[in-house]
Scaffold this motif. Sequence first.
Motif, PDB file in Angstrom:
ATOM      1  N   GLY A  17      -3.663  -6.266  -3.812  1.00  0.00           N
ATOM      2  CA  GLY A  17      -3.106  -4.958  -4.138  1.00  0.00           C
ATOM      3  C   GLY A  17      -3.036  -4.721  -5.628  1.00  0.00           C
ATOM      4  O   GLY A  17      -3.297  -3.605  -6.102  1.00  0.00           O
ATOM      5  N   ALA A  21      -5.893  -1.859  -6.773  1.00  0.00           N
ATOM      6  CA  ALA A  21      -5.082  -0.650  -6.630  1.00  0.00           C
ATOM      7  C   ALA A  21      -5.885   0.639  -6.855  1.00  0.00           C
ATOM      8  O   ALA A  21      -5.781   1.574  -6.041  1.00  0.00           O
ATOM      9  CB  ALA A  21      -3.872  -0.706  -7.547  1.00  0.00           C
ATOM     10  N   ILE A  24      -8.050   1.204  -3.826  1.00  0.00           N
ATOM     11  CA  ILE A  24      -7.244   1.542  -2.649  1.00  0.00           C
ATOM     12  C   ILE A  24      -6.855   3.010  -2.677  1.00  0.00           C
ATOM     13  O   ILE A  24      -6.957   3.721  -1.666  1.00  0.00           O
ATOM     14  CB  ILE A  24      -5.997   0.627  -2.577  1.00  0.00           C
ATOM     15  CG1 ILE A  24      -6.403  -0.806  -2.280  1.00  0.00           C
ATOM     16  CG2 ILE A  24      -5.008   1.132  -1.533  1.00  0.00           C
ATOM     17  CD1 ILE A  24      -5.277  -1.815  -2.455  1.00  0.00           C
ATOM     18  N   VAL A  25      -6.409   3.502  -3.829  1.00  0.00           N
ATOM     19  CA  VAL A  25      -6.015   4.907  -3.952  1.00  0.00           C
ATOM     20  C   VAL A  25      -7.215   5.826  -3.748  1.00  0.00           C
ATOM     21  O   VAL A  25      -7.122   6.851  -3.070  1.00  0.00           O
ATOM     22  CB  VAL A  25      -5.335   5.149  -5.318  1.00  0.00           C
ATOM     23  CG1 VAL A  25      -5.115   6.629  -5.573  1.00  0.00           C
ATOM     24  CG2 VAL A  25      -4.014   4.401  -5.378  1.00  0.00           C
ATOM     25  N   GLN A  28      -7.935   5.976  -0.086  1.00  0.00           N
ATOM     26  CA  GLN A  28      -6.949   6.810   0.599  1.00  0.00           C
ATOM     27  C   GLN A  28      -7.280   8.288   0.453  1.00  0.00           C
ATOM     28  O   GLN A  28      -7.179   9.050   1.412  1.00  0.00           O
ATOM     29  CB  GLN A  28      -5.538   6.534   0.060  1.00  0.00           C
ATOM     30  CG  GLN A  28      -4.977   5.214   0.491  1.00  0.00           C
ATOM     31  CD  GLN A  28      -3.654   4.908  -0.178  1.00  0.00           C
ATOM     32  OE1 GLN A  28      -3.285   5.532  -1.177  1.00  0.00           O
ATOM     33  NE2 GLN A  28      -2.945   3.933   0.355  1.00  0.00           N
ATOM     34  N   ARG A  46       0.138   7.108  -8.242  1.00  0.00           N
ATOM     35  CA  ARG A  46      -0.194   6.419  -6.989  1.00  0.00           C
ATOM     36  C   ARG A  46      -0.684   4.989  -7.260  1.00  0.00           C
ATOM     37  O   ARG A  46      -0.334   4.062  -6.545  1.00  0.00           O
ATOM     38  CB  ARG A  46      -1.251   7.195  -6.226  1.00  0.00           C
ATOM     39  CG  ARG A  46      -0.760   8.524  -5.702  1.00  0.00           C
ATOM     40  CD  ARG A  46      -1.875   9.237  -4.964  1.00  0.00           C
ATOM     41  NE  ARG A  46      -1.562  10.618  -4.748  1.00  0.00           N
ATOM     42  CZ  ARG A  46      -0.850  11.078  -3.719  1.00  0.00           C
ATOM     43  NH1 ARG A  46      -0.397  10.231  -2.829  1.00  0.00           N
ATOM     44  NH2 ARG A  46      -0.598  12.357  -3.587  1.00  0.00           N
ATOM     45  N   THR A  50       1.140   1.525  -6.068  1.00  0.00           N
ATOM     46  CA  THR A  50       0.407   0.510  -5.311  1.00  0.00           C
ATOM     47  C   THR A  50       0.506  -0.852  -5.996  1.00  0.00           C
ATOM     48  O   THR A  50       0.671  -1.879  -5.332  1.00  0.00           O
ATOM     49  CB  THR A  50      -1.068   0.925  -5.152  1.00  0.00           C
ATOM     50  OG1 THR A  50      -1.119   2.210  -4.527  1.00  0.00           O
ATOM     51  CG2 THR A  50      -1.833  -0.073  -4.310  1.00  0.00           C
ATOM     52  N   LYS A  51       0.445  -0.864  -7.311  1.00  0.00           N
ATOM     53  CA  LYS A  51       0.576  -2.127  -8.043  1.00  0.00           C
ATOM     54  C   LYS A  51       1.983  -2.703  -7.894  1.00  0.00           C
ATOM     55  O   LYS A  51       2.152  -3.916  -7.771  1.00  0.00           O
ATOM     56  CB  LYS A  51       0.234  -1.936  -9.519  1.00  0.00           C
ATOM     57  CG  LYS A  51      -1.256  -1.794  -9.745  1.00  0.00           C
ATOM     58  CD  LYS A  51      -1.583  -1.756 -11.215  1.00  0.00           C
ATOM     59  CE  LYS A  51      -3.083  -1.706 -11.403  1.00  0.00           C
ATOM     60  NZ  LYS A  51      -3.476  -1.817 -12.798  1.00  0.00           N
ATOM     61  N   VAL A  53       3.966  -2.309  -5.310  1.00  0.00           N
ATOM     62  CA  VAL A  53       4.047  -2.867  -3.959  1.00  0.00           C
ATOM     63  C   VAL A  53       3.357  -4.229  -3.922  1.00  0.00           C
ATOM     64  O   VAL A  53       3.863  -5.182  -3.312  1.00  0.00           O
ATOM     65  CB  VAL A  53       3.430  -1.900  -2.926  1.00  0.00           C
ATOM     66  CG1 VAL A  53       3.273  -2.560  -1.579  1.00  0.00           C
ATOM     67  CG2 VAL A  53       4.280  -0.642  -2.798  1.00  0.00           C
TER      68      VAL A  53
END
Length: 72
Positions: A17, A21, A24-25, A28, A46, A50-51, A53
């Motif tokens: 993650g 990140a 991933i964004v 999404q 965002r 994510t980072k 998390v």
Amino acid sequence: MLVLVIGLALVGFGVAGLRYAPAIVTAQHRQGMAPLEGDEIDETDRIRATKWVGAVFVIGGLSLFGYGIGVV
């Protein structure tokens, strides 16, 4: 033994993650999975979330791993 495996899995997911990140964004957005759309939340926010998390996963995983080996 199970606690060690779960701890290592959380560390692995957390590091992924942190590292991926931005990808991933982007994924999404491409899949239409961004739950909140608006001008006040941009892509940088965002990625930062994510980072964070990912960092929580790493800390939790290290805590479980430490508990599993008897350090904590």
